[in-house]
Design a protein around this motif. Structure first.
Motif, short mmCIF file in Angstrom:
data_model
loop_
_atom_site.label_atom_id
_atom_site.label_comp_id
_atom_site.label_asym_id
_atom_site.label_seq_id
_atom_site.Cartn_x
_atom_site.Cartn_y
_atom_site.Cartn_z
N GLY A 1 -41.69 29.56 8.89
CA GLY A 1 -40.78 29.55 7.61
C GLY A 1 -39.27 29.11 8.35
N ASP A 2 -38.09 28.38 7.41
CA ASP A 2 -36.75 28.13 7.53
C ASP A 2 -35.68 28.88 7.63
OD1 ASP A 2 -36.66 28.76 4.77
OD2 ASP A 2 -36.61 26.68 4.75
N ASN A 3 -35.85 30.41 8.35
CA ASN A 3 -34.91 31.06 8.50
C ASN A 3 -35.09 31.82 9.35
OD1 ASN A 3 -35.16 33.19 6.70
ND2 ASN A 3 -34.17 31.86 4.97
N ASP B 1 -39.99 37.75 -0.66
CA ASP B 1 -39.93 36.31 0.13
C ASP B 1 -41.17 35.52 0.68
OD1 ASP B 1 -37.63 37.07 0.11
OD2 ASP B 1 -36.86 37.96 1.65
N ALA B 2 -42.21 36.10 0.51
CA ALA B 2 -43.76 35.63 1.13
C ALA B 2 -43.69 34.56 0.85
CB ALA B 2 -44.52 36.14 1.29
N LEU C 1 -41.96 32.16 -0.19
CA LEU C 1 -41.03 30.86 0.63
C LEU C 1 -41.42 30.23 1.25
CD1 LEU C 1 -37.44 32.30 -0.53
CD2 LEU C 1 -39.27 30.66 -1.64
N LEU C 2 -42.51 31.06 2.52
CA LEU C 2 -43.59 30.63 3.47
C LEU C 2 -43.84 28.82 3.29
CD1 LEU C 2 -44.77 33.76 4.97
CD2 LEU C 2 -42.86 32.68 5.80
N LEU D 1 -37.47 34.53 6.61
CA LEU D 1 -38.66 34.09 6.86
C LEU D 1 -39.17 34.11 8.34
CD1 LEU D 1 -38.20 31.71 3.90
CD2 LEU D 1 -39.02 33.82 4.03
N ASP D 2 -39.11 33.68 9.55
CA ASP D 2 -39.66 33.74 10.10
C ASP D 2 -40.20 34.87 11.05
OD1 ASP D 2 -38.65 30.81 10.91
OD2 ASP D 2 -37.00 31.31 12.08
N LEU E 1 -41.04 37.42 9.04
CA LEU E 1 -42.02 37.25 7.67
C LEU E 1 -43.70 36.91 8.49
CD1 LEU E 1 -42.97 38.84 5.30
CD2 LEU E 1 -41.78 36.69 4.37
N SER E 2 -43.25 35.58 9.15
CA SER E 2 -44.86 34.15 9.65
C SER E 2 -44.92 34.64 10.73
CB SER E 2 -43.74 33.53 9.62
OG SER E 2 -42.78 33.15 10.57
#
Length: 411
Positions: free
Chosen positions: A176-178, A152-153, A155-156, A181-182, A184-185
């Motif tokens: 991130g856009d979800n 998933d990283a 996609l940041l 991802l938020d 993870l960021s």
């Protein structure tokens, strides 16, 4: 037939008032580039596909004959191949700059061009402190890698640090856009901030501060992606190729393509790179290779630094010490072809890359010459406007160059 492609990274520019409206390439003394332009063929090349970021990764992948829209997965994984970092299926490789932060601002994207020897101690300290996050790999100077396990990283959204020098760090962190991802960021941005606590205390940085050098007191993660799938160069073009560069990115592309990465002592990826050594090793490589890419980073570094004179000198050194030597040694042959071009512009005024088309010049003995008078942005563009040619897609250039050289043999 032997083929040589000389890439002056970020070499082209915009007219500058400091140069009375000329570009650094116009102002530089470039008799060898001009010879290729006058006696060969020139045109315009779009090395960065529409909608893609104008990075050296995308642009050089194009020049080497691969469509970035099809094959590009990020800068990090390309550099990973160069330094021997083996990516697994779920691994994501980030480019990891050592930077200088001051009062919350990104003050220097390369930490005063910290040496690799100094950086090695800092990378070791990061691995000792943050092994739970992932693994850091030593690269060259300020350019390093961080490998994170978790696809998933990729996609940041990340930002090249050389694009935001002097800007608040908080505004350009990973995003991130979800919700996944938020989260993870937040985790990886925390890693970047925590790196400051560790790096500030390192003896290497204390010595740098005492010597009035910028400390490498924070990391910057960007350019991430998974391992790409690239068809071998030999199978695609039926040529045995090699790369000569001081930059891990180009070596990484070469590794994935199955090219020989020729080690040149003194090739630094900076102003002090060994230009003559690159020419010497290129000529030696042609004994058992069909094609050599010679990449020079110095003009790009000067563009990022906003240093007009360094950019002019870098261009002149490419012309005199590389192209001059190549022409001198290849003069007795009739079965070689030379190409010179940048990967992308790095204009002095904005200190970062643009996606504008770039001029190329190609030459082989016996070819028909077009009407271009000199190799620079204005002369090539003027000649191009007078022709019926269209701007070429970057990844088509290498095939064009090979076919052009073979046609020249029959003229």
């Amino acid at each position: 037939m032997k083929y040589i492609v000389v890439i002056g990274d970020g070499m082209v520019d915009q007219p500058l008032k400091e140069l009375d409206g000329e570009t650094p390439l116009q102002r530089a003394e470039t008799p060898n580039m001009d010879f290729i332009a006058k006696n060969g063929s020139c045109g315009m090349l779009a090395t960065v596909p529409q909608g893609m970021e104008p990075g050296s990764d995308v642009a050089n992948l194009s020049i080497m004959g691969y469509d970035p829209k099809k094959y590009y997965t990020g800068r990090g994984p390309l550099e990973a191949a160069s330094i021997g970092a083996q990516l697994k299926e779920d691994d994501v490789a980030f480019r990891c700059n050592l930077i200088t932060q001051e009062n919350g601002l990104l003050a220097d994207f390369n930490a005063g061009h910290i040496s690799t020897a100094e950086a090695s101690q800092l990378i070791e300290s990061l691995n000792q402190s943050f092994f739970r996050y992932g693994k850091f790999y030593l690269g060259t100077s300020y350019r390093h890698l961080f490998i994170y396990k978790g696809k998933d990283a990729a996609l940041l959204k990340s930002t090249p640090p050389h694009d935001v020098v002097g800007e608040p760090i908080q505004e350009y962190l990973l995003k991130g856009d979800n919700s996944v991802l938020d989260a993870l960021s937040v985790k990886l941005n925390e890693l970047m901030y925590k790196s400051s606590d560790v790096l500030e205390k390192q003896p290497i940085n204390e010595k740098r501060v005492e010597s009035d050098k910028n400390p490498a007191n924070m990391i910057w993660l960007w350019g991430q992606g998974p391992k790409p799938q690239l068809p071998p160069f030999k199978e695609k073009y039926n040529l045995k190729g090699a790369t000569i560069t001081g930059v891990d990115l180009i070596k990484g592309i070469g590794t994935y393509l199955g090219l020989t990465n020729v080690h040149v002592p003194g090739a630094t990826g900076f102003y002090d790179t060994d230009y003559c050594g690159k020419a010497k090793y290129a000529l030696e490589s042609l004994e058992d290779h069909d094609l050599v890419f010679i990449h020079v980073e110095a003009p790009d570094e000067a563009g990022h630094a906003g240093d007009i004179q360094e950019k002019i000198m870098a261009i002149e050194r490419i012309d005199r010490r590389i192209l001059g030597k190549l022409r001198e040694e290849l003069h007795s042959l009739d079965d070689y072809a030379l190409a010179v071009l940048p990967d992308h512009p790095t204009p002095i005024d904005i200190r970062t890359h643009t996606s504008d088309p770039v001029p190329y010049a190609v030459y082989t003995p016996g070819c028909e010459a077009d009407k271009t008078e000199a190799y620079n942005e204005v002369s090539v563009l003027d000649s191009f406007k007078d022709s019926s040619n269209e701007i070429m897609e970057g990844y088509k250039f290498l095939k064009f160059f090979i076919e052009y050289a073979r046609r020249g043999k029959t003229v």
